[in-house]
Scaffold this motif. Structure first.
Motif, PDB file in Angstrom:
ATOM      1  N   ALA A  36       0.802  -1.222   0.000  1.00 18.87           N
ATOM      2  CA  ALA A  36       0.000   0.000   0.000  1.00 18.87           C
ATOM      3  C   ALA A  36       0.838   1.276   0.000  1.00 18.87           C
ATOM      4  CB  ALA A  36      -0.938   0.008   1.208  1.00 18.87           C
ATOM      5  N   VAL A  37       2.122   1.162   0.285  1.00 16.15           N
ATOM      6  CA  VAL A  37       2.961   2.359   0.443  1.00 16.15           C
ATOM      7  C   VAL A  37       3.000   3.205  -0.824  1.00 16.15           C
ATOM      8  CG1 VAL A  37       5.284   3.230   0.939  1.00 16.15           C
ATOM      9  CG2 VAL A  37       4.346   1.351   2.279  1.00 16.15           C
ATOM     10  N   LEU A  38       3.378   2.628  -1.941  1.00 15.54           N
ATOM     11  CA  LEU A  38       3.490   3.423  -3.179  1.00 15.54           C
ATOM     12  C   LEU A  38       2.139   3.981  -3.633  1.00 15.54           C
ATOM     13  CD1 LEU A  38       6.260   1.579  -5.214  1.00 15.54           C
ATOM     14  CD2 LEU A  38       6.409   3.733  -3.949  1.00 15.54           C
ATOM     15  N   PRO A  39       1.043   3.198  -3.612  1.00 18.75           N
ATOM     16  CA  PRO A  39      -0.242   3.801  -3.983  1.00 18.75           C
ATOM     17  C   PRO A  39      -0.651   4.953  -3.049  1.00 18.75           C
ATOM     18  CG  PRO A  39      -0.414   1.416  -4.077  1.00 18.75           C
ATOM     19  CD  PRO A  39       0.928   1.748  -3.475  1.00 18.75           C
ATOM     20  N   TYR A  40      -0.398   4.811  -1.771  1.00 22.59           N
ATOM     21  CA  TYR A  40      -0.733   5.894  -0.837  1.00 22.59           C
ATOM     22  C   TYR A  40       0.115   7.127  -1.127  1.00 22.59           C
ATOM     23  CZ  TYR A  40      -4.045   3.830   2.478  1.00 22.59           C
ATOM     24  OH  TYR A  40      -5.167   3.324   3.066  1.00 22.59           O
ATOM     25  N   LEU A  41       1.425   6.935  -1.292  1.00 19.82           N
ATOM     26  CA  LEU A  41       2.294   8.077  -1.572  1.00 19.82           C
ATOM     27  C   LEU A  41       1.873   8.770  -2.862  1.00 19.82           C
ATOM     28  CD1 LEU A  41       3.974   6.812   0.732  1.00 19.82           C
ATOM     29  CD2 LEU A  41       5.996   7.408  -0.557  1.00 19.82           C
ATOM     30  N   ALA A  42       1.576   7.997  -3.882  1.00 21.53           N
ATOM     31  CA  ALA A  42       1.147   8.584  -5.155  1.00 21.53           C
ATOM     32  C   ALA A  42      -0.160   9.360  -4.975  1.00 21.53           C
ATOM     33  CB  ALA A  42       0.979   7.491  -6.214  1.00 21.53           C
ATOM     34  N   ALA A  43      -1.104   8.793  -4.241  1.00 21.76           N
ATOM     35  CA  ALA A  43      -2.386   9.467  -4.023  1.00 21.76           C
ATOM     36  C   ALA A  43      -2.205  10.738  -3.191  1.00 21.76           C
ATOM     37  CB  ALA A  43      -3.369   8.523  -3.332  1.00 21.76           C
ATOM     38  N   GLN A  44      -1.358  10.690  -2.188  1.00 24.67           N
ATOM     39  CA  GLN A  44      -1.126  11.867  -1.348  1.00 24.67           C
ATOM     40  C   GLN A  44      -0.488  12.995  -2.144  1.00 24.67           C
ATOM     41  OE1 GLN A  44       1.190   9.595   1.375  1.00 24.67           O
ATOM     42  NE2 GLN A  44      -0.546   9.125   2.713  1.00 24.67           N
ATOM     43  N   LEU A  45       0.494  12.677  -2.948  1.00 23.97           N
ATOM     44  CA  LEU A  45       1.163  13.705  -3.749  1.00 23.97           C
ATOM     45  C   LEU A  45       0.259  14.215  -4.871  1.00 23.97           C
ATOM     46  CD1 LEU A  45       4.747  12.170  -3.808  1.00 23.97           C
ATOM     47  CD2 LEU A  45       3.909  14.049  -2.375  1.00 23.97           C
ATOM     48  N   ALA A  46      -0.510  13.317  -5.477  1.00 22.37           N
ATOM     49  CA  ALA A  46      -1.476  13.746  -6.500  1.00 22.37           C
ATOM     50  C   ALA A  46      -2.547  14.634  -5.863  1.00 22.37           C
ATOM     51  CB  ALA A  46      -2.117  12.536  -7.175  1.00 22.37           C
ATOM     52  N   GLY A  47      -2.945  14.302  -4.640  1.00 18.99           N
ATOM     53  CA  GLY A  47      -3.923  15.122  -3.927  1.00 18.99           C
ATOM     54  C   GLY A  47      -3.419  16.540  -3.692  1.00 18.99           C
ATOM     55  N   SER A  48      -2.123  16.677  -3.462  1.00 17.55           N
ATOM     56  CA  SER A  48      -1.530  17.999  -3.290  1.00 17.55           C
ATOM     57  C   SER A  48      -1.671  18.826  -4.558  1.00 17.55           C
ATOM     58  CB  SER A  48      -0.052  17.854  -2.922  1.00 17.55           C
ATOM     59  OG  SER A  48       0.570  19.107  -2.792  1.00 17.55           O
ATOM     60  N   LEU A  49      -1.364  18.211  -5.683  1.00 18.96           N
ATOM     61  CA  LEU A  49      -1.484  18.905  -6.977  1.00 18.96           C
ATOM     62  C   LEU A  49      -2.948  19.214  -7.290  1.00 18.96           C
ATOM     63  CD1 LEU A  49       1.090  16.672  -8.846  1.00 18.96           C
ATOM     64  CD2 LEU A  49       1.426  19.082  -8.224  1.00 18.96           C
ATOM     65  N   LEU A  50      -3.813  18.249  -7.070  1.00 19.68           N
ATOM     66  CA  LEU A  50      -5.240  18.442  -7.332  1.00 19.68           C
ATOM     67  C   LEU A  50      -5.830  19.513  -6.425  1.00 19.68           C
ATOM     68  CD1 LEU A  50      -7.741  17.565  -8.894  1.00 19.68           C
ATOM     69  CD2 LEU A  50      -8.076  15.764  -7.184  1.00 19.68           C
TER      70      LEU A  50
ATOM     71  N   ARG B 227       1.963  18.463   1.604  1.00 22.70           N
ATOM     72  CA  ARG B 227       1.518  19.841   1.845  1.00 22.70           C
ATOM     73  C   ARG B 227       2.222  20.826   0.913  1.00 22.70           C
ATOM     74  NH1 ARG B 227       1.278  24.435   1.482  1.00 22.70           N
ATOM     75  NH2 ARG B 227       0.861  26.024   3.015  1.00 22.70           N
ATOM     76  N   GLU B 228       3.465  20.544   0.612  1.00 18.31           N
ATOM     77  CA  GLU B 228       4.265  21.524  -0.122  1.00 18.31           C
ATOM     78  C   GLU B 228       4.387  21.244  -1.613  1.00 18.31           C
ATOM     79  OE1 GLU B 228       6.756  24.913  -0.664  1.00 18.31           O
ATOM     80  OE2 GLU B 228       5.031  24.334   0.496  1.00 18.31           O
ATOM     81  N   LEU B 229       4.231  20.018  -2.039  1.00 14.27           N
ATOM     82  CA  LEU B 229       4.492  19.696  -3.444  1.00 14.27           C
ATOM     83  C   LEU B 229       3.643  20.522  -4.404  1.00 14.27           C
ATOM     84  CD1 LEU B 229       5.947  17.986  -5.572  1.00 14.27           C
ATOM     85  CD2 LEU B 229       4.016  16.399  -5.426  1.00 14.27           C
ATOM     86  N   GLY B 230       2.330  20.464  -4.279  1.00 15.29           N
ATOM     87  CA  GLY B 230       1.443  21.185  -5.207  1.00 15.29           C
ATOM     88  C   GLY B 230       1.703  22.680  -5.236  1.00 15.29           C
ATOM     89  N   PRO B 231       1.725  23.337  -4.067  1.00 17.42           N
ATOM     90  CA  PRO B 231       1.996  24.777  -4.090  1.00 17.42           C
ATOM     91  C   PRO B 231       3.338  25.138  -4.727  1.00 17.42           C
ATOM     92  CG  PRO B 231       1.025  24.168  -2.003  1.00 17.42           C
ATOM     93  CD  PRO B 231       1.301  22.879  -2.740  1.00 17.42           C
ATOM     94  N   ALA B 232       4.381  24.382  -4.420  1.00 17.36           N
ATOM     95  CA  ALA B 232       5.700  24.695  -4.979  1.00 17.36           C
ATOM     96  C   ALA B 232       5.714  24.523  -6.495  1.00 17.36           C
ATOM     97  CB  ALA B 232       6.769  23.822  -4.339  1.00 17.36           C
ATOM     98  N   VAL B 233       5.089  23.463  -6.980  1.00 19.28           N
ATOM     99  CA  VAL B 233       5.069  23.206  -8.419  1.00 19.28           C
ATOM    100  C   VAL B 233       4.318  24.318  -9.137  1.00 19.28           C
ATOM    101  CG1 VAL B 233       4.099  21.689 -10.201  1.00 19.28           C
ATOM    102  CG2 VAL B 233       5.388  20.721  -8.277  1.00 19.28           C
ATOM    103  N   PHE B 234       3.137  24.671  -8.650  1.00 19.09           N
ATOM    104  CA  PHE B 234       2.343  25.689  -9.333  1.00 19.09           C
ATOM    105  C   PHE B 234       2.918  27.089  -9.173  1.00 19.09           C
ATOM    106  CE2 PHE B 234      -0.628  22.211  -9.465  1.00 19.09           C
ATOM    107  CZ  PHE B 234      -1.202  22.373 -10.721  1.00 19.09           C
ATOM    108  N   ALA B 235       3.573  27.351  -8.048  1.00 25.29           N
ATOM    109  CA  ALA B 235       4.195  28.661  -7.854  1.00 25.29           C
ATOM    110  C   ALA B 235       5.563  28.741  -8.527  1.00 25.29           C
ATOM    111  CB  ALA B 235       4.339  28.957  -6.362  1.00 25.29           C
TER     112      ALA B 235
END
Length: 172
Positions: free
Chosen positions: A35-49, A138-146
């Motif tokens: 479950a680790v990789l699917p959770y990590l992917a979902a958490q990081l995708a959730g940041s971007l979304l 928490r930081e991935l999405g904001p940093a990417v878009f900014a």
């Protein structure tokens, strides 16, 4: 956070919103490896979304220089060399305490409350100096878009390192 963990959905999923917590719990042997990789992917995708949803809800105000997609920044004068160990140590404390509570059967039921209190304490205590992230998602999405990547490595990797160190300490 406590409320989410205590909901039916939170109980079914563990209420994981933080890749460092997921990693730490896996290293402690209480979260399945598959479950680790699917959770990590979902958490990081959730940041971007989440950033995209915010942009849709509030328009260009989210992208303004004063908001900058809510990207985190440490206090003036802080460098990655200072930020990294502080963010890592704060996550290490969280995972260490969660791991100890999970190991004591009488304390396990308090884990949702402990997590909520520790995250609140990290945000309150560190928010004005480090940004109080302790969560790579928490930081991935904001940093990417900014387009602000100067501290992204610390915000992404330090909590993961802290979780790994805490899990190692508990196992030792």
């Amino acid at each position: 956070i406590t409320g989410l963990i205590l909901t039916r959905l939170g109980r079914a999923t563990g209420g994981h919103m933080n890749p460092a917590i997921s990693l730490g719990l896996w290293l402690l042997g209480v979260f399945p490896r598959r479950a680790v990789l699917p959770y990590l992917a979902a958490q990081l995708a959730g940041s971007l979304l989440g950033v995209l949803i915010a942009r849709g809800a509030w328009g260009t105000a989210v992208a303004s220089p004063h908001v900058a997609y809510a990207v985190l920044r440490p206090a003036p004068g802080w460098s990655n060399a200072v930020l990294f160990p502080v963010e890592a140590a704060s996550m290490a404390v969280i995972v260490l305490l969660v791991g100890l509570f999970l190991a004591a059967r009488t304390l396990t039921r308090f884990v949702p409350w402990l997590v909520g209190a520790l995250i609140a304490a990290a945000i309150i205590g560190l928010g004005t100096v480090t940004g109080g992230s302790v969560n790579p998602a928490r930081e991935l999405g904001p940093a990417v878009f900014a387009g602000q990547f100067g501290f992204l490595a610390s915000y992404l990797l330090a909590p993961l390192a802290g979780a790994a160190v805490a899990a190692w300490l508990i196992r030792v």
